[in-house]
Every structure is written in structure tokens, then in C-alpha cells.
Design an enzyme around this catalytic site. Structure first.
Site: not given
Length: 203
Positions: A20, A33, A180, A185
Site C-alpha cells: 500500500d 510517495m 490509510h 492497509d
């Protein structure tokens, strides 16, 4: 020996690794990211047998220093991470991605690693771009990616656009919250992966 039998024998077992990604924009390069988590879901052998693993047993998580000054406030808000703190304290992407590649090679020894995601397109785009940009290669190759949304659509014989988690049978859904936080996740998603791979739709 039939062609399918030769193909199965030639292929090694696959190790599914749930990943994730949390990012501060829609695409890598202009945006960053900012964290990613991974959890080993299970092993799929060439004879079709699938062995689920404890998704909390082998995990990886890093928070990253942003690579550009641009960010989308709405995308950033999803993760709840403090971007100013990441600028100061986040791991260097080159270091984190080399560590991740080494971890993937370690946990997948004797198997072929496959990244899985729901949907995989967003997370794979960031992960693959970062791996190539900062390490020069990917432990998953260029196509070792399983989209769990497409897997469900195919098994359920549904159009892809008709699929959402709320349409899935209750027994497929993980018993963990979607927070999240990238590691939370990834672990939740690993459970979904194992449930889907073992699922045999009625009829």
C-alpha cells in the site's frame, strides 16, 4: 506431456506481497510517495495450492522524504502525515527502496515475488517508478503485479466497473479497519488477497 502441464512445471511458486502506497499527488515524479507498507500474504504453488501466511508476521514500512516541492493538499490529507516532518526526517528514497528490494528478495527466497494491491494500478505506478528511479530495477520484474479488484471481477463474473468492496460477499472482506496508514492497509489487503485466492464462488 500437455502444454499446460509443461507450463506449470516450468513456473515456480509465487509469493504474494501486499503493498500500500500513500502519496501527495496523482503521479510519481512531479509528486512524491510519502510512505509505503508491505506484508506477505501467502504462497501460490504451480499445482494451484495456496497457503496463506499471517499478514503481520513479515512486514516492511518506511516514511519517505518528498522528492519535489509540489503536492496536492487533498491527497496529502488522506495519509494524515506531516509533510514538513517528512522533509526533515523522512528516509532517503534511494536508501528505503534498496532496503525494500533486499527485504523482498529475503522473504521471497525460492519463490517469484508478486506485488498485489486493491486496486493495484495506483500503488504499482508509484512503487515501480520509485524502484527504477532509485535502485535501477524491480524485484517484481516489470509485470509481477496482481490487481485484486480484477481478480474478484473475473471470479465473480462481473464487469470491472461494477466492482467495489461493498459488492463483495462478507466472508471475503478483511476483519481489520482501513486506516490509510500504509502498513495497516497493506496488512488488511494481504488478508483480502488470501481470502480471494481461496474463494470458490457458488455455482
Amino acid at each position: 506431456m500437455s502444454a499446460p502441464s509443461r507450463s506449470r512445471r516450468a513456473a515456480g511458486p509465487s509469493l504474494y506481497i501486499s503493498v500500500d502506497v500513500e502519496a501527495d499527488g496523482p503521479i510519481p515524479g512531479p509528486y512524491s510517495m510519502i510512505s509505503f507498507g508491505a506484508a506477505v500474504a501467502g504462497r501460490h504453488d504451480p499445482d494451484g495450492a495456496y497457503v496463506p501466511y499471517d499478514p503481520e508476521a513479515r512486514t516492511f514500512y518506511r516514511e519517505l522524504r518528498p522528492i519535489s516541492e509540489d503536492f496536492n493538499p487533498e491527497a496529502l490529507a488522506v495519509s494524515g502525515l506531516d509533510r514538513a516532518r517528512l522533509v526533515r526526517e523522512g528516509a532517503e528514497p534511494s536508501t528505503a527502496l534498496r532496503e525494500f528490494s533486499a527485504w523482498v528478495r529475503e522473504v521471497s527466497a525460492g519463490t517469484q515475488p508478486v506485488m498485489c494491491g486493491y486496486p493495484a494500478s495506483y500503488d504499482w505506478t508509484f512503487l515501480y517508478w520509485y524502484l527504477l528511479r532509485f535502485t535501477g530495477g524491480s524485484p517484481f520484474g516489470h509485470s509481477g503485479c496482481l490487481d485484486l479488484k480484477s481478480l474478484y471481477a473475473a471470479k465473480a463474473n462481473l464487469p470491472l466497473r461494477a466492482v467495489a468492496k461493498r459488492t463483495m460477499p462478507r466472508e471475503l472482506l478483511p476483519g481489520r479497519p482501513h486506516t490509510h496508514h500504509a502498513l495497516d492497509d497493506a496488512v488488511e489487503q494481504a488478508e483480502l488477497c488470501s481470502n480471494l485466492l481461496r474463494w470458490r464462488p457458488r455455482g
